[in-house]
Design a protein around this motif. Sequence first.
Motif, mmCIF file in Angstrom:
data_model
loop_
_atom_site.group_PDB
_atom_site.id
_atom_site.type_symbol
_atom_site.label_atom_id
_atom_site.label_comp_id
_atom_site.label_asym_id
_atom_site.label_seq_id
_atom_site.Cartn_x
_atom_site.Cartn_y
_atom_site.Cartn_z
ATOM 1 N N GLU A 36 -8.461 5.520 -6.675
ATOM 2 C CA GLU A 36 -7.852 6.154 -7.855
ATOM 3 C C GLU A 36 -7.030 5.153 -8.670
ATOM 4 N N ILE A 37 -6.731 4.001 -8.071
ATOM 5 C CA ILE A 37 -5.973 2.961 -8.782
ATOM 6 C C ILE A 37 -6.947 1.910 -9.289
ATOM 7 N N MET B 11 0.829 -1.214 0.000
ATOM 8 C CA MET B 11 0.000 0.000 0.000
ATOM 9 C C MET B 11 0.864 1.265 0.000
ATOM 10 N N ILE C 13 -6.850 -2.392 -2.049
ATOM 11 C CA ILE C 13 -6.740 -1.404 -3.133
ATOM 12 C C ILE C 13 -8.133 -0.936 -3.557
ATOM 13 N N TYR D 209 -9.584 1.233 -0.550
ATOM 14 C CA TYR D 209 -8.889 2.394 0.015
ATOM 15 C C TYR D 209 -8.040 3.186 -0.977
ATOM 16 N N LEU D 210 -7.875 2.668 -2.181
ATOM 17 C CA LEU D 210 -7.154 3.427 -3.210
ATOM 18 C C LEU D 210 -7.989 3.447 -4.487
ATOM 19 N N LEU E 17 2.417 1.826 -3.386
ATOM 20 C CA LEU E 17 1.448 2.405 -4.326
ATOM 21 C C LEU E 17 1.246 3.897 -4.062
ATOM 22 N N LYS E 18 1.151 4.263 -2.798
ATOM 23 C CA LYS E 18 0.996 5.680 -2.457
ATOM 24 C C LYS E 18 2.206 6.494 -2.915
#
Length: 499
Positions: A249-250, A210, A243, A246-247, A213-214
């Motif tokens: 945008e990916i 994580m 992912i 919480y992400l 990725l950030k």
Amino acid sequence: MDTTLRDGEQTSGVSFSAAEKLTIAQLLLEELNVDRIEIASARVSEGEFQGVKGIMAWAEEKGYTNRIEVLTFVDNGLSLDWMTKTGARVQNLLTKGSINHLTHQLKKTPEQHFSDIAKTISLAQEKGIATNVYLEDWSNGMRNSPEYVFQFIDFLSTQTIKRILLPDTLGVLIPSLTFDFISQIKSRYPQLHFDFHAHNDYDLSVANVMEALKAGVDGIHLTINGMGERAGNAPLESTVAVINDYLPEIHINVKETALFSVSKLIETFTGYRIPANKPIVGDNVFTQTAGIHADGDNKNNLYFNDLLPERFGRKRKYALGKTSGKANIEKNLQELGLQLNPEDLKLVTQRIIELGDKKQTVTKEDLPYIISDVLDSQTYQDKITVVSYLLSHSKGMRPSTTLCLDMQGEVIEEHAQGDGQFDAFMNALTKIYKSKKLALPTLIDYAVRIPPGSSSDALCETIITWFYNDKEFKTRGLDSDQTVAAIIATQKMLNVITN
């Protein structure tokens, strides 16, 4: 990139056959829809060669050749020759990402190593093989020799390669270090593509992925069930869920609904058991045990979170055991299409708690047997009780039973042998009844059932048919031990004929 077939196979005791590798490759690319798969290490064995050859023949037909990768070595082109014979078209070249590994393992200078790598990349180009480069021990390289790592990447930026692969080979990173190291590299080389390859030695692999990725990493390496050397790699199933939640945008293409079925198949092929509490794919992950949780789920889903089991092709379960409340039982009854009045529900709840004290969990499939046992027990009053018994079964000796029976306040003890433990029990019981000049029914049928699909510790329902006073009747016993269930059924029989 999924590396279950290469790095995952380095799990101690795991080895895939060629047929298994092909099946798993097909599932990864077509069912799960991962972007790339790493399937083998070059020059390992004849079996590995045949496995890669079979996968590449299938991939050629499907147009997947550029999505399949093989680990290779700086070995004067031997790995590349091996790849060419299998039909593989993408190499992941293993190189030294720390000065420590370079100096003590290869005993070469950076310039010598870079020269060897350049020759290997050039030779791959001539053979029509694309190159990605692994910087083995990169994480320790960033901790102890960052100037070497940057020198190495400066060199790689001049080469014809697709990706630079950054492995935490020894699993030494924590999230803050991962973010720091990846940020440094991405800010310094924004035009290059970097993959992060996490190991799980501190149980931080998903957290490290994580943070990578950030920090802007371009690709990540994962394995099904977190398989891999030592403590394994970052698990694909958990990473995908995090992912997606919480992400946002990916965007990733992995199909969540296929994760569980593929995970279970890998478990079958490897014999590598998935821990019951493993996130996403473990047996207990979507099982509520505490009664208060089931009650909350009935009241506006108070104990739900974003990890809904349906996302992964699973269903929520409500465990039955000593911590169960009526809400847990009602949830299971709903699934079975059954309904009990409040008084019977209370009795069934109490029976489940008693069984839970002896057996860790009671399954939904056990429930009809428990209900039958409880309702059957209400038809008479206990006047005769089996106080205690000792069952003995030794090799070379006849089974024996010592029985203590309470007959309406009088406690009587007797011992007998028999052809089996229950036969010995019945012989001891017969002795007691003969001493009282009482007759016992004739046992005319004895049947044992366990719920369909249950395991060896499932509840047993023993149903005994008796003949007494020109009539047949049945009694049931329920326990995780077959003989104990038969003794319970027999005690019910004694009270039926006494009442």
